[in-house]
Design an enzyme around this catalytic site. Structure first.
Site, short mmCIF file in Angstrom:
data_model
loop_
_atom_site.label_atom_id
_atom_site.label_comp_id
_atom_site.label_asym_id
_atom_site.label_seq_id
_atom_site.Cartn_x
_atom_site.Cartn_y
_atom_site.Cartn_z
N HIS A 195 0.80 -1.24 0.00
CA HIS A 195 0.00 0.00 0.00
C HIS A 195 0.83 1.28 0.00
CE1 HIS A 195 0.77 -0.10 4.35
NE2 HIS A 195 0.58 1.20 4.30
C1 UD1 Z 1 -1.95 5.56 6.02
C2 UD1 Z 1 -0.66 6.00 6.73
C3 UD1 Z 1 0.33 4.85 6.72
C4 UD1 Z 1 -0.27 3.57 7.25
C5 UD1 Z 1 -1.54 3.27 6.47
C6 UD1 Z 1 -2.22 2.01 6.94
C7 UD1 Z 1 -0.17 8.41 6.51
C8 UD1 Z 1 0.74 9.40 5.88
N1 UD1 Z 1 -0.03 7.14 6.08
O1 UD1 Z 1 -1.61 5.36 4.65
O2 UD1 Z 1 1.44 5.20 7.53
O3 UD1 Z 1 0.66 2.51 7.09
O4 UD1 Z 1 -2.43 4.39 6.61
O5 UD1 Z 1 -3.21 1.61 6.05
O6 UD1 Z 1 -0.94 8.75 7.37
N2 UD1 Z 1 -8.76 5.02 1.15
C9 UD1 Z 1 -10.03 4.53 1.01
N3 UD1 Z 1 -10.72 4.18 2.14
C10 UD1 Z 1 -10.19 4.31 3.38
C11 UD1 Z 1 -8.91 4.84 3.52
C12 UD1 Z 1 -8.20 5.20 2.39
O7 UD1 Z 1 -10.54 4.37 -0.09
O8 UD1 Z 1 -10.88 3.96 4.36
C13 UD1 Z 1 -7.98 5.36 -0.07
C14 UD1 Z 1 -8.18 6.75 -0.55
O9 UD1 Z 1 -8.08 6.75 -1.95
C15 UD1 Z 1 -6.98 7.49 0.01
C16 UD1 Z 1 -5.91 6.41 -0.05
O10 UD1 Z 1 -6.60 5.20 0.22
O11 UD1 Z 1 -6.66 8.62 -0.68
C17 UD1 Z 1 -4.79 6.60 0.93
O12 UD1 Z 1 -5.31 6.73 2.26
P1 UD1 Z 1 -4.51 7.58 3.36
O13 UD1 Z 1 -5.18 7.46 4.67
O14 UD1 Z 1 -4.26 8.93 2.84
O15 UD1 Z 1 -3.11 6.86 3.42
P2 UD1 Z 1 -2.75 5.31 3.53
O16 UD1 Z 1 -2.09 4.92 2.25
O17 UD1 Z 1 -3.88 4.46 4.00
#
Ligand code: UD1
Length: 349
Positions: A199
């Protein structure tokens, strides 16, 4: 005593579980704030249900966005919550944008700030998590470090006075869940598959790299159960990459007990997650990590975890022999949450 825990992303819910229990046992008024960074049921609700964490008292519903927009929205919304509660401690977890936002909101209001899982370093300044953890450690009044290695990083940055090693709360939750599964006979016999998660932006956002990783997984010597994070699915779809190629079986993300059960029955783990590297280690399974470095350096001991930067080299590592050297036990004895909560109580002013 009143403690506000701020969580928002999947790994933080796991760490919150043993802390919430320890707070309850100690009679602490524990307020749980969920920023809403993760909002899909499979990324959030299922952890609260499976790990019997009390429902959040406050849910900010911030959702996804660029780093600045997401962190800024949390910061603005946390301020009135902290003002209303005026806790003895604001407790933040790990290294996500939710961690940093809550740290900044707390210190701006002169509220005592404690950081759980302090002192981890990748020394890779490209990682958003590295900025988040360095900035949070330097803002915090109390640094609850999981290991001696973490303590040494904090000492090197002049933060010894605020540091206490309490052990790793992920040991608490991982072993409790494992023992529950074993007691209920809920772990299937070992079988020939890998558990995989990918991820990190460094692996998902460059289409050429993602294509190479998927090709390497497709070529693995056993089926690969790819538990696809929403970011991975979105990026693969955007770049026209078929995640279900060759040996890969695409699955939805798993809740925590299902993940522990899946790892226990597998032949090994392939990941770029920090938490899963350590869970594989704790559960006695070899791990191959698609990164150039790891914060959890202890897992590299004896070849239990191997770092692979070039996806073309993954196939060879997946065929390596099972490590024979006994694992070391640097992460504590499963009582880290109780120790962390005791520190909060002793040091409350
Ligand atoms: C975040 C953390 C990372 C952690 C990870 C666990 C930061 C900078 N990164 O990364 O350290 O290892 O969480 O999973 O805080 N999305 C969804 N549904 C959700 C959540 C996310 O669709 O419930 C998608 C969205 O397109 C979003 C992308 O995932 O833009 C990334 O989500 P985000 O929370 O920004 O970062 P993670 O990659 O999950």
């Amino acid at each position: 005593m009143k403690v506000i825990s701020v969580v928002g992303a999947r790994p933080q819910f796991v760490k919150l579980a043993p802390i919430a229990r320890a707070c309850k046992d100690a009679g602490i008024d524990h307020v749980i704030v969920h920023t809403g960074q993760h909002y899909d049921a499979a990324m959030s609700d299922v952890f609260f249900e499976d790990l019997t964490i009390p429902a959040p008292d406050v849910h900010l519903g911030v959702g996804s966005g660029t780093h600045g927009a997401q962190t800024g929205a949390m910061l603005a919304q946390l301020e009135p919550v902290f003002e209303a509660h005026r806790p003895d401690w604001v407790l933040v977890y790990g290294d996500t944008n939710s961690t940093l936002a809550a740290a900044v909101a707390a210190v701006k209001l002169h509220l005592p700030l404690a950081h759980l899982e302090a002192g981890l370093r990748s020394f890779n300044r490209r990682m958003p998590e590295e900025h988040n953890r360095v900035l949070t450690d330097h803002a915090a009044d109390l640094l609850l470090a999981p290991t001696e290695v973490a303590r040494s990083h904090l000492a090197a940055e002049g933060l010894s006075d605020r540091t206490v090693v309490v052990g790793d709360v992920m040991v608490d939750v991982c072993y409790t869940v494992r023992d529950g599964l074993v007691a209920r006979d809920a772990v299937s016999a070992e079988s020939d598959y890998f558990v995989a998660t990918i991820h990190r932006a460094d692996n998902t956002d460059d289409p050429e790299r993602l294509r190479a990783i998927v090709a390497a997984l497709a070529d693995a010597p056993a089926p690969v159960r790819l538990l696809a994070h929403p970011r991975l699915r979105a990026r693969a779809e955007h770049h026209g990459i078929d995640l279900g190629a060759g040996a890969i079986e695409v699955h939805a993300p798993l809740g925590y007990p299902d993940m522990v059960a899946a790892v226990l029955s597998s032949r090994g783990v392939i990941t770029d997650s920090g938490g899963l590297q350590k869970e594989a280690y704790l559960l006695d399974r070899p791990c191959t990590t698609l990164r150039t470095e790891t914060e959890w350096v202890e897992t590299l001991h004896g070849g239990w975890n191997v770092l692979v930067d070039d996806p073309a080299k993954l196939g060879r590592e997946l065929r390596r022999d099972v490590p024979t050297e006994p694992r070391i036990e640097p992460y504590g004895d499963g009582t880290a949450a109780v120790s962390a909560v005791k520190e909060l109580m002793v040091r409350a002013s």
